[in-house]
Design a protein around this motif. Structure first.
Motif, short mmCIF file in Angstrom:
data_model
loop_
_atom_site.label_atom_id
_atom_site.label_comp_id
_atom_site.label_asym_id
_atom_site.label_seq_id
_atom_site.Cartn_x
_atom_site.Cartn_y
_atom_site.Cartn_z
N ARG A 67 0.83 -1.21 0.00
CA ARG A 67 0.00 0.00 0.00
C ARG A 67 0.86 1.25 0.00
O ARG A 67 0.55 2.23 -0.66
N GLU A 68 1.94 1.25 0.76
CA GLU A 68 2.80 2.43 0.86
C GLU A 68 3.96 2.33 -0.12
O GLU A 68 4.60 1.29 -0.23
N ILE A 69 4.23 3.41 -0.79
CA ILE A 69 5.33 3.47 -1.74
C ILE A 69 6.37 4.45 -1.23
O ILE A 69 6.05 5.55 -0.79
N ARG A 70 7.63 4.05 -1.30
CA ARG A 70 8.74 4.92 -0.88
C ARG A 70 9.26 5.67 -2.11
O ARG A 70 9.64 5.05 -3.10
N ILE A 71 9.28 6.99 -2.02
CA ILE A 71 9.73 7.81 -3.15
C ILE A 71 10.80 8.78 -2.68
O ILE A 71 10.64 9.48 -1.67
N GLY A 72 11.90 8.82 -3.42
CA GLY A 72 12.97 9.77 -3.13
C GLY A 72 12.75 11.06 -3.89
O GLY A 72 12.33 11.05 -5.05
N VAL A 73 13.00 12.18 -3.23
CA VAL A 73 12.90 13.50 -3.86
C VAL A 73 14.26 14.18 -3.72
O VAL A 73 14.73 14.42 -2.61
N ILE A 74 14.88 14.47 -4.85
CA ILE A 74 16.20 15.11 -4.85
C ILE A 74 16.03 16.54 -5.36
O ILE A 74 15.46 16.75 -6.44
N PHE A 75 16.53 17.50 -4.60
CA PHE A 75 16.35 18.89 -5.00
C PHE A 75 17.56 19.72 -4.60
O PHE A 75 18.29 19.41 -3.66
N ALA A 98 -0.62 7.52 -0.19
CA ALA A 98 0.08 6.58 0.68
C ALA A 98 1.54 6.43 0.26
O ALA A 98 2.09 5.33 0.21
N ALA A 99 2.18 7.56 -0.04
CA ALA A 99 3.58 7.56 -0.45
C ALA A 99 4.43 8.16 0.67
O ALA A 99 4.10 9.21 1.22
N GLN A 100 5.50 7.48 1.00
CA GLN A 100 6.45 7.97 1.98
C GLN A 100 7.61 8.64 1.25
O GLN A 100 8.23 8.04 0.37
N LEU A 101 7.90 9.89 1.61
CA LEU A 101 8.92 10.66 0.91
C LEU A 101 10.25 10.64 1.66
O LEU A 101 10.28 10.76 2.89
N PHE A 102 11.33 10.53 0.90
CA PHE A 102 12.69 10.61 1.43
C PHE A 102 13.38 11.76 0.69
O PHE A 102 13.60 11.68 -0.53
N LEU A 103 13.69 12.83 1.41
CA LEU A 103 14.23 14.03 0.78
C LEU A 103 15.75 14.05 0.83
O LEU A 103 16.37 13.69 1.83
N LEU A 104 16.34 14.50 -0.27
CA LEU A 104 17.79 14.67 -0.34
C LEU A 104 18.07 16.01 -1.01
O LEU A 104 17.63 16.26 -2.13
N ARG A 105 18.82 16.86 -0.31
CA ARG A 105 19.05 18.21 -0.81
C ARG A 105 20.52 18.42 -1.16
O ARG A 105 21.42 18.01 -0.42
N GLY A 106 20.75 19.06 -2.30
CA GLY A 106 22.08 19.49 -2.67
C GLY A 106 22.28 20.94 -2.27
O GLY A 106 21.37 21.59 -1.73
N GLU A 107 23.45 21.47 -2.51
CA GLU A 107 23.74 22.85 -2.17
C GLU A 107 23.53 23.75 -3.37
O GLU A 107 24.07 23.48 -4.45
N GLN A 108 22.74 24.85 -3.19
CA GLN A 108 22.42 25.78 -4.27
C GLN A 108 21.85 24.99 -5.44
O GLN A 108 20.88 24.28 -5.28
N ASP A 109 22.50 25.07 -6.62
CA ASP A 109 21.98 24.30 -7.75
C ASP A 109 22.90 23.13 -8.08
O ASP A 109 22.86 22.59 -9.18
N ARG A 110 23.72 22.70 -7.11
CA ARG A 110 24.62 21.57 -7.32
C ARG A 110 24.00 20.29 -6.78
O ARG A 110 23.31 20.31 -5.75
N PRO A 111 24.24 19.17 -7.45
CA PRO A 111 23.63 17.91 -7.00
C PRO A 111 24.27 17.40 -5.71
O PRO A 111 25.40 17.78 -5.38
N PRO A 112 23.57 16.56 -4.97
CA PRO A 112 24.18 15.91 -3.81
C PRO A 112 25.35 15.04 -4.26
O PRO A 112 25.51 14.73 -5.44
N THR A 113 26.18 14.64 -3.32
CA THR A 113 27.33 13.79 -3.65
C THR A 113 26.86 12.41 -4.09
O THR A 113 25.75 11.97 -3.70
N PRO A 114 27.67 11.69 -4.87
CA PRO A 114 27.30 10.32 -5.25
C PRO A 114 27.01 9.44 -4.04
O PRO A 114 26.09 8.61 -4.08
#
Length: 344
Positions: A67-75, A98-114
């Motif tokens: 029922r619950e879906i895990r979704i990553g959000v990268i911003f 019923a979606a569980q969010l996992f947030l990952l943030r980079g700095e300014q407009d740069r992506p997070p590290t690998p």
């Protein structure tokens, strides 16, 4: 002395995909019985699965059926107002799905590290949503291709991903023609981050509109969507001997910064200088005067992207074509008090 041996790594879905010459997503669709895979491809993948003695990870498969879906959000976006609207849309839609969010943030407009992206993927997520500008980041996509997860991109273009946005070129064209119709002949344009397709489209729309005019004096300066870059752009344009009577910035944050520069120079907006923005974020209505701007339905973009991503997760995405699956929402030109005809 006896050395301990490492436990051999089991065969993974990525190993099967490489051996079969297909994407991990295609392997997943074969395992789950998705009818959208060609019979010859399905048969070949099944042969490789048998040859490698691959056993699907039942925990991973349960992600798309539970029922619950895990979704990553990268911003990572320098515009706080834009990201606030986008995240509100994502959270509201997730709460009804019923979606569980996992947030990952980079700095300014740069992506997070690998390592950070790998850590997010290891949370057993079923799909990823990328906020601009990360939907077009090679660093991010190099890792996502290996993971083989469904992906939705907001405000960008990527092959075989759900892509949700607006017609940026047409929107910028509409605003520029509006400024010309008001009577402006000296027009400045603050360009956004040149690494983003939306920025290039807005510049293209601006150029197309001014190309249709006669006797226009056009000045273009570079920004990066941040308020600080808007300050620099405003100073550069208004320092000119014969400055523009109208400045169109590629987002509201930069437009708000241009208004600030004008006020510091004791210029009246819009009496001495018309300023227009793009997005219709909270910045457009919380400064004085409120901005004439292009309304980009940021919250609806996020909501639509999440809806389509969950659809892919539950039902399986269409066969890979190498092309983006693009959905465009409507934009609107919003007239407020920051724009007026130039003084004669």
């Amino acid at each position: 002395m006896t050395r301990s041996r490492k436990r051999p790594r089991g065969v993974t879905i990525i190993d099967v995909a490489k051996a079969a010459g297909v994407s991990p997503m295609t392997v997943s669709r074969v395992i789950n019985g998705d009818p959208g895979v060609r019979d010859e491809v399905r048969g070949h993948v099944r042969e490789v699965i048998a040859k490698l003695n691959y056993t699907p990870n039942l925990m991973a498969r349960s992600l798309v059926t539970s029922r619950e879906i895990r979704i990553g959000v990268i911003f990572a976006n320098p515009s706080a107002a834009f990201m606030s609207e986008l995240l509100v849309g994502v959270f509201e839609e997730a709460s009804t799905r019923a979606a569980q969010l996992f947030l990952l943030r980079g700095e300014q407009d740069r992506p997070p590290t690998p390592d950070a992206i790998r850590g997010l993927i290891d949370q057993r997520i079923a799909g990823l949503l990328l906020a601009p500008p990360l939907g077009e980041s090679p660093v991010v996509w190099d890792m996502l291709r290996e993971a083989g997860l469904p992906v939705a991109v907001v405000g960008g273009i990527a092959p075989d991903a759900v892509c949700v946005g607006i017609d940026n070129a047409r929107a910028a064209y509409d605003m520029t023609r509006h400024l010309i119709a008001l009577g402006h002949r000296r027009i400045g344009f603050v360009h956004g981050n040149p690494d983003q397709s939306a920025s290039l489209d807005r510049l293209s729309g601006f150029r197309a509109a001014v190309a249709e005019g006669d006797g226009l004096d056009v000045r273009i300066v570079q920004g990066d969507y941040s308020y600080a870059s808007g300050l620099r752009a405003g100073e550069a344009l208004l320092d000119q001997a014969d400055p523009p009577t109208a400045i169109f910035a590629s987002n509201d944050d930069m437009a708000a910064a241009v208004v600030s520069v004008a006020h510091r120079r004791h210029l009246d907006v819009p009496g001495d200088l018309t300023v227009a923005g793009f997005d219709d974020s909270t910045a457009a209505t919380t400064l004085w005067p409120p901005l004439t701007t292009i309304r980009q339905p940021v919250r609806a973009l996020a909501t639509t992207a999440l809806q389509l991503l969950i659809q892919d997760i539950r039902g399986g995405p269409p066969a890979a074509t190498g092309q983006p699956r693009l959905t465009l929402l409507d934009h609107h030109l919003i007239e407020r008090d920051s724009a007026a005809p130039p003084r004669r």
